[in-house]
Motif scaffolding. Structure first.
Motif, short mmCIF file in Angstrom:
data_model
loop_
_atom_site.label_atom_id
_atom_site.label_comp_id
_atom_site.label_asym_id
_atom_site.label_seq_id
_atom_site.Cartn_x
_atom_site.Cartn_y
_atom_site.Cartn_z
N ASP A 24 5.42 -20.78 2.15
CA ASP A 24 4.17 -20.65 1.40
C ASP A 24 4.31 -19.69 0.24
N SER A 25 3.23 -19.59 -0.54
CA SER A 25 3.20 -18.70 -1.69
C SER A 25 2.02 -17.74 -1.58
N LEU A 26 2.17 -16.59 -2.22
CA LEU A 26 1.10 -15.60 -2.35
C LEU A 26 1.23 -14.96 -3.72
N ARG A 27 0.09 -14.52 -4.27
CA ARG A 27 0.14 -13.74 -5.50
C ARG A 27 -0.53 -12.39 -5.25
N LEU A 28 0.23 -11.35 -5.45
CA LEU A 28 -0.30 -10.00 -5.34
C LEU A 28 -0.79 -9.53 -6.71
N SER A 29 -1.83 -8.75 -6.69
CA SER A 29 -2.35 -8.15 -7.92
C SER A 29 -2.41 -6.64 -7.75
N CYS A 30 -2.31 -5.95 -8.86
CA CYS A 30 -2.41 -4.48 -8.85
C CYS A 30 -3.24 -4.06 -10.04
N ALA A 31 -4.37 -3.45 -9.77
CA ALA A 31 -5.26 -2.97 -10.82
C ALA A 31 -5.06 -1.46 -10.97
N TYR A 78 3.22 2.41 -19.55
CA TYR A 78 4.09 2.66 -18.41
C TYR A 78 4.87 1.44 -17.95
N VAL A 79 6.08 1.71 -17.53
CA VAL A 79 6.84 0.74 -16.74
C VAL A 79 6.15 0.63 -15.38
N MET A 80 6.14 -0.56 -14.81
CA MET A 80 5.50 -0.76 -13.51
C MET A 80 6.45 -1.50 -12.58
N GLY A 81 6.21 -1.31 -11.30
CA GLY A 81 7.10 -1.94 -10.34
C GLY A 81 6.42 -2.28 -9.03
N ASP A 88 10.51 -11.41 4.29
CA ASP A 88 9.68 -10.82 3.23
C ASP A 88 8.49 -10.05 3.82
N THR A 89 8.31 -10.11 5.12
CA THR A 89 7.21 -9.40 5.76
C THR A 89 7.35 -7.90 5.54
N ALA A 90 6.31 -7.30 4.97
CA ALA A 90 6.35 -5.88 4.63
C ALA A 90 5.00 -5.47 4.05
N VAL A 91 4.84 -4.17 3.89
CA VAL A 91 3.74 -3.65 3.08
C VAL A 91 4.27 -3.56 1.65
N TYR A 92 3.54 -4.15 0.74
CA TYR A 92 3.96 -4.18 -0.66
C TYR A 92 3.17 -3.13 -1.46
N TYR A 93 3.89 -2.34 -2.22
CA TYR A 93 3.30 -1.25 -2.98
C TYR A 93 3.49 -1.48 -4.48
N CYS A 94 2.43 -1.19 -5.22
CA CYS A 94 2.48 -1.19 -6.67
C CYS A 94 2.75 0.23 -7.14
N ALA A 95 3.60 0.36 -8.14
CA ALA A 95 3.94 1.69 -8.66
C ALA A 95 3.81 1.67 -10.18
#
Length: 123
Positions: free
Chosen positions: A16-23, A32-35, A90-97
């Motif tokens: 499957d697919s997912l799209r994460l967003s970071c505001a 800024y560079v983001m990751g 790919d199971t994990a907590v995903y963090y925006c930086a």
């Protein structure tokens, strides 16, 4: 003060697919560079992808290359991570930086972090 909030995580099946967003708010987003980083249970947090200020410089971890796409919309102060062909690993907590002054693959390169969003991929 910079405020970073991720969203879009969830429970999906392999393939499957997912799209994460970071505001991000509080500073000029386009400066800024983001990751994206992720942390699986029992493992250290690891680099997933990074994108330069204008979106023209991009890098991925080998484990996600060809399946994940990082992008940013500086007009909306939002960072994205499109994740396709998801795998159980790919199971994990995903963090925006954010807050990166130079392109970086390490946590030390970023000053501001979100609280994370859980992605769980079942087999």
């Amino acid at each position: 003060q910079v405020h970073v909030v991720e969203s879009g995580g969830g429970l999906v099946q392999a393939g499957d697919s997912l799209r994460l967003s970071c505001a991000a708010s509080g500073r000029t987003f386009s400066n800024y560079v983001m990751g994206w980083f992720r942390q699986a249970p029992g493992k250290e947090r690891e680099f997933v992808a990074a994108i330069g200020r204008l979106g023209t410089t991009i890098s991925y971890a080998d484990s996600v290359k060809g399946r994940f796409t990082i992008s940013r919309d500086n007009t909306k102060n939002t960072l994205y991570l499109q994740m396709n062909s998801l795998k159980p690993e790919d199971t994990a907590v995903y963090y925006c930086a954010t807050g990166g002054r130079v392109f970086s693959y390490t946590e030390a390169g970023y000053s501001y972090w979100g609280q994370g969003t859980q992605v769980t991929v079942s087999s």
